[in-house]
Design a protein around this motif. Structure first.
Motif, short mmCIF file in Angstrom:
data_model
loop_
_atom_site.label_atom_id
_atom_site.label_comp_id
_atom_site.label_asym_id
_atom_site.label_seq_id
_atom_site.Cartn_x
_atom_site.Cartn_y
_atom_site.Cartn_z
N ASP A 37 101.13 27.22 -40.18
CA ASP A 37 100.01 26.30 -40.37
C ASP A 37 100.43 24.86 -40.07
N MET A 49 95.18 24.05 -45.45
CA MET A 49 93.87 24.63 -45.14
C MET A 49 92.76 23.58 -45.27
N ILE A 50 92.91 22.71 -46.25
CA ILE A 50 91.95 21.62 -46.41
C ILE A 50 92.04 20.66 -45.23
N LEU A 104 93.16 21.32 -42.26
CA LEU A 104 92.68 21.99 -41.05
C LEU A 104 91.16 21.88 -40.94
N SER A 105 90.46 22.12 -42.04
CA SER A 105 89.00 22.02 -42.04
C SER A 105 88.55 20.58 -41.80
N PHE A 106 89.20 19.65 -42.48
CA PHE A 106 88.86 18.24 -42.32
C PHE A 106 89.12 17.78 -40.88
N LEU A 156 89.14 19.53 -38.13
CA LEU A 156 88.15 20.11 -37.22
C LEU A 156 86.87 19.30 -37.22
N ILE A 157 86.39 18.96 -38.40
CA ILE A 157 85.17 18.15 -38.52
C ILE A 157 85.39 16.77 -37.92
#
Length: 326
Positions: free
Chosen positions: A237, A306-307, A309-311, A313-314
């Motif tokens: 990751d 993981m947080i 990664l999401s942030f 992407l946005i």
């Protein structure tokens, strides 16, 4: 001291070659000619970056043979891989090989060489913030080759504005120096030569060319895999976050091309760095690109991957839509 003096000689030789590039035999150097469309530089520029980096990394692998502790078999395999990828890129620069033929050649080389040594194969996926280990079992070779090929395209797609690819590689080497397990003096020697290439690239004296981007793709793909297999000091990751921006940008551009009915290899000016060129000078566009690219991994040092990664992407798509509207 032999490493120090050898690298000083290599650096001075590289500078001499750049300054006196017109003296180098014509069959060893390809010039990138402007076309006022995709190639916006004003004069023909030598695609010398790949040759310089190839000479330096090949020399340093031999010089640091004992310190790298890779063993004779893996050292020979790496030199073969680097040579093949450099030559494919050089032939592409010189004769414009079709993307499909280039892809076929690369995949053939990878399927022949990667299975030969276990340190070049990804056998499992271990994560920093997920209590999960994915064993790849019989899919390990296919996953490894797919990852290397994806990284090859990621690097080639990012090489569209001065300084971007070189600065990304310097950033990755810096992370390896701080968190990785590769020999520090070896890493420092590569950082120095990449800084040299970056300086001359920003002054439009040399470009990396396909030979340079192809070589850098296999060099750093092998670094990520070998470092991961040594002790997993940089986990899956974290690796994804290190290359997140150029990776997601490559995926977006490829999907856009397919949806528009074009080949995924067809050139365009829809990459993030092309959109940034509307707002930044071509010689400093690598700075905001590098800042944006470094944030995901740097934030993951303190926050859950993981947080982040999401942030990320946005945040990437917010930046993309803002730049795309201008």
């Amino acid at each position: 001291m032999i490493f120090l003096w050898s690298n000083i000689i290599l650096i001075l030789t590289s500078i001499f070659c750049i300054i006196y590039v017109n003296k180098i035999p014509k069959h060893l150097v390809v010039y990138d000619k402007p076309d006022s469309l995709r190639k916006i530089h004003s004069i023909p520029t030598a695609l010398l970056g790949g040759l310089i980096f190839y000479i330096n990394i090949s020399s340093n692998i031999i010089l640091f043979y004992d310190e790298l502790n890779l063993g004779l078999k893996l050292t020979i395999l790496l030199l073969l891989l680097y040579s093949f990828f450099f030559l494919i890129g050089f032939m592409d620069d010189k004769f414009s090989i079709s993307p499909w033929r280039r892809t076929f050649a690369i995949l053939m080389i990878l399927f022949l060489i990667i299975p030969v040594h276990e340190k070049m194969i990804i056998n499992d996926l271990t994560f920093k913030d997920l209590k999960l280990v994915i064993n790849l079992n019989q899919a390990n070779i296919f996953f490894t080759i797919f990852s290397i090929y994806f990284f090859f395209n990621l690097i080639n797609f990012s090489d569209g504005a001065n300084g971007i690819t070189s600065s990304l590689c310097i950033y990755w080497l810096t992370i390896f120096a701080i968190y990785g397990s590769l020999n520090l003096f070896f890493i420092y020697s590569l950082i120095i030569i990449l800084v040299l290439i970056l300086i001359f690239n920003l002054n439009n004296k040399i470009f990396l060319g396909n030979s340079g981007s192809s070589l850098l793709s296999i060099v750093f793909a092998s670094f990520f895999i070998i470092n991961y297999n040594i002790d997993k000091s940089i986990k899956c990751d974290e690796i994804l976050l290190m290359m997140f921006v150029p990776a997601i940008d490559s995926i977006r551009v490829t999907i856009e091309r397919i949806l528009r009915g074009y080949s995924p290899f067809s050139p365009d000016r829809r990459h993030l760095h092309h959109l940034m060129l509307k707002n930044f000078n071509k010689n400093i566009v690598f700075v905001p690109y590098l800042i944006l690219s470094s944030f995901p991994f740097l934030l993951s040092i303190y926050l859950n991957t993981m947080i982040i990664l999401s942030f990320s992407l946005i945040f990437y798509f917010v930046i993309f839509f803002i730049l795309n509207e201008k």
